[in-house]
Design a protein around this motif. Structure first.
Motif, short mmCIF file in Angstrom:
data_model
loop_
_atom_site.label_atom_id
_atom_site.label_comp_id
_atom_site.label_asym_id
_atom_site.label_seq_id
_atom_site.Cartn_x
_atom_site.Cartn_y
_atom_site.Cartn_z
N LEU A 179 68.65 -5.91 32.72
CA LEU A 179 69.00 -5.31 31.66
C LEU A 179 69.53 -3.75 32.12
O LEU A 179 68.90 -3.52 33.11
N PRO A 239 69.68 -0.45 30.08
CA PRO A 239 69.92 0.25 28.92
C PRO A 239 70.59 1.68 29.44
O PRO A 239 70.47 1.97 30.56
N ALA A 289 66.34 4.91 29.34
CA ALA A 289 64.88 4.41 29.10
C ALA A 289 63.92 5.46 29.60
O ALA A 289 64.23 6.23 30.53
N VAL A 332 58.21 -2.76 31.99
CA VAL A 332 58.79 -2.76 30.62
C VAL A 332 59.04 -1.20 30.13
O VAL A 332 57.76 -0.53 30.27
N VAL A 363 63.86 2.91 24.92
CA VAL A 363 65.02 2.49 25.08
C VAL A 363 66.11 3.40 24.12
O VAL A 363 65.81 3.53 23.00
N GLU A 382 70.29 3.04 23.36
CA GLU A 382 71.71 2.09 23.51
C GLU A 382 72.72 3.20 22.83
O GLU A 382 72.49 3.61 21.45
N LYS A 421 70.20 -7.39 22.88
CA LYS A 421 69.30 -6.64 23.59
C LYS A 421 68.14 -6.28 22.77
O LYS A 421 67.10 -6.18 23.25
N TYR A 460 64.32 -6.71 23.86
CA TYR A 460 63.47 -5.32 24.03
C TYR A 460 62.18 -5.30 23.33
O TYR A 460 61.04 -5.33 23.65
N VAL A 494 58.80 -3.35 24.35
CA VAL A 494 59.41 -2.05 24.04
C VAL A 494 58.69 -1.50 22.86
O VAL A 494 58.97 -1.87 21.62
N ALA A 496 63.13 2.29 19.95
CA ALA A 496 64.42 2.07 20.40
C ALA A 496 65.23 3.13 19.59
O ALA A 496 64.90 3.25 18.31
N ASN A 548 58.69 -0.91 17.03
CA ASN A 548 58.58 -2.27 17.46
C ASN A 548 57.08 -2.31 16.76
O ASN A 548 56.11 -1.76 17.05
#
Length: 183
Positions: free
Chosen positions: A78, A80, A83, A101, A105, A107, A121, A125, A130, A133, A148
């Protein structure tokens, strides 16, 4: 006669033309052209806004923030846009591919990558563990922030236009979104 397919590896990415970037997601090679200058400006703005204030100290021991790091995580390769790792988890910056990990991240979505970033993705993640994000949408001038919860992403906040953004996991840092959109 049956053709035998070989598994994809990092060499497949190295063999791509110079103007193309690639990732291996769930066993498939995904390619796209190099990011635009606008994309790079947003990426640089976020990185520079976070780098100084988070690099050293604090109760979390500081952060390592990298632009477009190569992550080799299990079967996935990956890249990103940004990160970050808590220094306690990645105390030394690796010279090559990173196999730890990230904790965060980011994006930056484009018409060419938005579906891949959201549909392919983000679940990878999450499955890798992760914690946070961010999805930046330059066209709409928005930043969505997620946490998450162990099973799926929870939308924490959406910041837009001229907002001052303070968001997990960098609540102590104020990012002025207007500076990201002013190209």
């Amino acid at each position: 006669m049956n053709a035998r397919l070989r598994p994809l590896g990092y060499q497949d990415i190295l063999d791509l033309p110079e103007h193309v970037t690639g990732e291996i997601l769930s066993g498939q090679l995904h390619t796209q052209p190099r990011p635009t200058s606008r994309h790079a400006l947003i990426e640089t703005g976020i990185a520079s806004g976070l780098f100084g204030p988070t690099r050293f100290g604090g109760s979390d021991g500081g952060w390592l923030i990298l632009v477009e790091p190569g992550l080799h995580l299990g079967a996935h390769v990956l890249v990103p846009d940004l990160a970050g790792w808590r220094r306690a988890r990645l105390p030394v910056t690796p010279d090559g591919a990173i196999e730890v990990v990230p904790d965060w991240v980011c994006e930056i979505l484009s018409p060419a990558t938005a579906v891949k970033d959201r549909k392919l993705k983000l679940p990878i993640y999450a499955a890798l563990g992760v914690s946070h994000a961010w999805l930046v949408e330059p066209q709409a001038k928005t930043v969505e922030t997620y946490r998450n919860d162990g099973q799926h992403w929870v939308l924490l906040a959406t910041f837009a236009d001229q907002d001052e953004m303070r968001a997990e996991p960098f609540n102590s840092v104020a990012l002025q979104l207007a500076s990201l959109w002013d190209w």
